[in-house]
Design an enzyme around this catalytic site. Structure first.
Site, short mmCIF file in Angstrom:
data_model
loop_
_atom_site.label_atom_id
_atom_site.label_comp_id
_atom_site.label_asym_id
_atom_site.label_seq_id
_atom_site.Cartn_x
_atom_site.Cartn_y
_atom_site.Cartn_z
N HIS A 75 0.84 -1.21 0.00
CA HIS A 75 0.00 0.00 0.00
C HIS A 75 0.88 1.26 0.00
O HIS A 75 0.73 2.13 -0.85
CB HIS A 75 -0.92 -0.02 1.23
CG HIS A 75 -1.76 1.21 1.38
ND1 HIS A 75 -3.10 1.21 1.04
CD2 HIS A 75 -1.47 2.46 1.80
CE1 HIS A 75 -3.58 2.43 1.25
NE2 HIS A 75 -2.62 3.20 1.73
N GLU A 76 1.77 1.33 0.96
CA GLU A 76 2.62 2.51 1.05
C GLU A 76 3.53 2.63 -0.16
O GLU A 76 3.82 3.73 -0.63
CB GLU A 76 3.45 2.49 2.35
CG GLU A 76 2.63 2.54 3.63
CD GLU A 76 1.58 3.66 3.65
OE1 GLU A 76 1.79 4.71 3.02
OE2 GLU A 76 0.53 3.45 4.29
N HIS B 6 1.72 4.39 -2.85
CA HIS B 6 1.85 5.85 -2.68
C HIS B 6 3.24 6.30 -3.14
O HIS B 6 3.40 7.35 -3.76
CB HIS B 6 1.71 6.24 -1.21
CG HIS B 6 0.31 6.22 -0.67
ND1 HIS B 6 -0.74 6.87 -1.27
CD2 HIS B 6 -0.21 5.63 0.45
CE1 HIS B 6 -1.84 6.69 -0.53
NE2 HIS B 6 -1.55 5.93 0.51
N HIS C 36 3.41 6.66 -6.71
CA HIS C 36 2.66 7.86 -7.12
C HIS C 36 3.60 9.08 -7.06
O HIS C 36 3.54 9.95 -7.94
CB HIS C 36 1.47 8.04 -6.17
CG HIS C 36 0.34 8.86 -6.72
ND1 HIS C 36 -0.73 9.24 -5.95
CD2 HIS C 36 0.11 9.38 -7.94
CE1 HIS C 36 -1.57 9.96 -6.69
NE2 HIS C 36 -1.08 10.06 -7.90
ZN LIG Z 1 -2.74 5.23 2.08
#
Ligand SMILES: [Zn+2]
Length: 677
Positions: free
Chosen positions: A465-466, A469, A472
């Site tokens: 998940h991180e 990011h 991104h």
């Molecule tokens: Zn998040």
């Protein structure tokens, strides 16, 4: 001070912050000078005799505040990841000063006059798509900060922002102190039920606390959850649960209740000044969801089916508990323990059997390789770059052509001085306004360190998940730093992170990277199949604990006059009204709900994870439909979303990737909330 590294240009490789030279006393003068410089830069913009142009106003704003940006990034990252009393004191001192500085710019009437003039003429300025959006966002940001208010209202807006910044800082520090001060110290005889990895993590934690030879469980989620899952000592589970859920709620100096009351009152007042009925109305106006009704609608679509599923789950827990001789009702500190027993019985799946296959380093490699296959980037470790703690690892990211993409820092372990949870941040944003600037991105996790460090399935998901990011931030290809990477609407920012989680659970990934830490053997196919079959297990519980917190956030920020609220009573009554099952605790209770109160970012916005899950479930289904989770054409279109930052409307970005708008069906299926599951 002559040797302040913030007053030099950095000659470190890639412009990395020279962590080895930065000391707490460097921050105050650097903050002061950074603010002063930016004020001078703003004065130069507003004092310009030339009539406003995109270049002399908007681009000039983008260029302003460089020193302040640099010192702020380093400071707030260190204060989150590796703080100490000196940094905490600087944070308390500068939070209100920085808020005042921001408001001074946001409420500068001459500056706004130039932006408003440009905004009124925006169609005739010959702007590119990203420039037009940037101008519109600037205009909106100023309006939402109070640029259209009367002078005395502006003054009030500014002093509220200043006070809020202090309150947010104190809130986070109080939680950290409760976490730092508390530990459950145990001896061998207290460890009954704990598998090897939990014992070795508890031994390691004790060692770090200087009580070698014993065992310690701290209040980090990665320490608490295994204990609640495996310890057969119901009394100790209860002690731990109560300490965990009371973080921030201890009477005395670190009590967060009065802070929440004041934060809520000030937020409501700001919303009223800006013409909104409640803070939630104000906040949601600038999101994809737009309205409180839309958010409530989404939450309620999962709430009833989730409670129904949780009821079924509880019945099974009770059967196991009774068979084991527990004749009392299931309590919140029992749920994980009996759920694990049910999971073992129903899916023949034992967390202690699974975990040896999830070695941290292997899962990190899996994340890197997934990014390589999807987006064509490679990661090379750079042990030669300065770091702020020996646990931090640094990677250089390059694309397939060998071009430098950015720097990625991985800070994976729990320690005192690091706030709880997991998050991505940046030391530098990507931009290309005056030549290419590559991003420096950091991921923080709070895994319990072991030898080697073993992850749960959920930990591995958090890691991905991180890292989503992180990508991104790393894959950002924008001109203006205000639009870089994660600078998107708050209910879109979880899309790139959450869709990336799907590749962790892909059988292709698990077959290659889930390898036993001792033998190196891949996870047995039968175990893998059982693991995947169990993915909707306990999702009633998981959805309820999350959605309960999201409903609390929404309803609290919907209050038009929260100043009179008793938060404890509000929590109790709300949970009663929505029918929160008593044996499931909220994922975050108010006194340590840092998403809401340690900053304003997720206030009235905790729903964003679910909002984005509609998109990630629907979006990943496209890969499933294509029959290839690495389908190159889809991956290329997905990469466009990661690269676009805030240069385009999020729904337009999603449609360009998916070919249509999302539906909620895939989300309900992924959580096992459709009828019959
Ligand atoms: Zn998040």
């Amino acid at each position: 001070m002559t040797d302040n590294p913030f007053f030099e240009s950095w000659t470190t490789p890639f412009g990395m912050p020279p962590f080895d030279r930065i000391r707490p006393e460097h921050f105050p003068p650097a903050f002061d000078r950074g603010m002063k410089e930016q004020i001078a830069e703003i004065a130069a913009i507003t004092g310009s005799p030339a009539s406003p142009s995109f270049s002399n106003t908007i681009e000039a704003l983008e260029r302003s505040g460089r020193l302040l940006e640099r010192v702020s990034r380093v400071f707030f990252n260190l204060d989150s990841s590796n703080t100490n009393e000196e940094l905490e004191a600087v944070a308390r001192d500068f939070a209100p000063k920085l808020a005042q500085h921001r408001m001074r710019i946001a409420l500068d009437a001459d500056l706004f006059a130039r932006i408003a003039d440009l905004h009124a003429r925006r169609a005739s300025l010959g702007l590119a798509v990203d420039q037009l959006r940037l101008l519109e966002r600037y205009h909106l940001r100023f309006v939402r900060s109070g640029a259209l208010l009367r002078p005395e209202q502006k003054e009030r807006m500014a002093s509220i922002s200043e006070r809020l910044a202090s309150l947010h800082t104190l809130f986070g520090q109080n939680v950290l102190h409760d976490e730092r001060d508390w530990r459950l110290v145990l001896d061998e005889k207290d460890l009954h039920g704990l598998p090897g990895f939990a014992r070795s993590a508890a031994a390691q934690a004790a060692k770090e606390l200087g009580i070698e030879g014993r065992y310690a469980v701290t209040l980090a989620r990665s320490a608490v959850e295994p204990f609640l899952t495996f310890s057969s000592r119901r009394d100790l589970r209860r002690v731990l649960w109560e300490a965990w859920t009371k973080r921030g709620a201890h009477e005395g100096a670190s009590d967060n209740a009065p802070l929440i009351r004041e934060i809520m009152a000030l937020r409501a007042e700001q919303a009223r000044l800006l013409g909104y009925e409640s803070f939630a109305d104000y906040r949601l106006d600038d999101t994809m969801a737009k309205t409180t009704t839309a958010v409530e609608g989404l939450l309620l679509q999962v709430w009833e089916p989730a409670k129904e599923k949780a009821r079924g789950e509880r019945t099974k827990l009770e059967e196991v508990a009774r068979a084991e001789g527990l004749n009392e009702p299931i309590e919140p500190w029992d749920w994980r323990y009996y759920a694990e027993k049910v999971r073992q019985a129903e899916y023949d799946l034992d967390e202690a059997e699974v975990k040896p296959y999830f070695v941290l380093d292997n899962m990190v490699q899996a994340a890197f390789d997934t990014a390589h296959r999807l987006f064509g980037v490679s990661f090379t470790e750079r042990a030669d770059l300065p770091v702020y703690h020996p646990d931090v690892r640094v990677w250089e990211v390059r694309d397939n052509a060998g071009e430098h993409v950015g720097i990625f820092l991985h800070d994976n372990f729990a320690r005192s001085g690091k706030r709880s949870g997991a998050w991505m941040s940046r030391y530098r944003d990507q931009e290309a306004l005056d030549g290419a600037v590559a991003p420096i991105v950091v991921n923080n996790n709070n895994f319990a360190k072991g030898a080697p460090t073993l992850l749960s399935f959920d930990d591995a998901r958090t890691l991905f998940h991180e890292f989503g990011h992180g990508l991104h931030g790393l894959l950002s290809r924008v001109r203006y730093r205000s639009q870089a990477g994660t600078a998107v609407r708050q209910d879109f920012v979880e899309f790139p992170s959450q869709i990336f989680e799907h590749w962790m659970a892909a059988p292709e990934t698990l077959r290659s990277y889930a390898r036993h830490y001792q033998t190196g053997e891949p996870i047995p196919e039968a175990l893998l199949q059982r693991l995947l079959a169990a993915r909707t297990f306990n999702q009633g519980f998981a959805t309820v604990e999350y959605a309960g917190s999201a409903l609390f956030d929404l309803e609290l920020h919907r209050e038009s006059e929260p100043e009179a609220l008793d938060i404890a009573r509000f929590e109790r009554e709300l949970l009663h009204r929505i029918g929160m099952p008593r044996e499931i605790g909220l994922r975050h209770r108010p006194a340590h709900f840092q998403h809401l109160f340690a900053g304003g970012g997720y206030a009235a916005g905790y729903y964003a994870y679910l909002w984005a899950e509609v998109l990630d479930a629907d979006g990943f289904a496209a890969f499933a439909e294509a029959g290839d989770v690495f389908d190159p054409a889809l991956a290329a279109r997905l990469k466009d979303i990661y690269s676009a930052g805030d240069t385009r409307d999020p729904m337009a970005l999603y449609r360009a990737f998916r070919g249509r708008e999302p539906t909620i069906a895939a989300l309900l299926e992924q959580r096992g909330l459709t009828a019959g599951q």
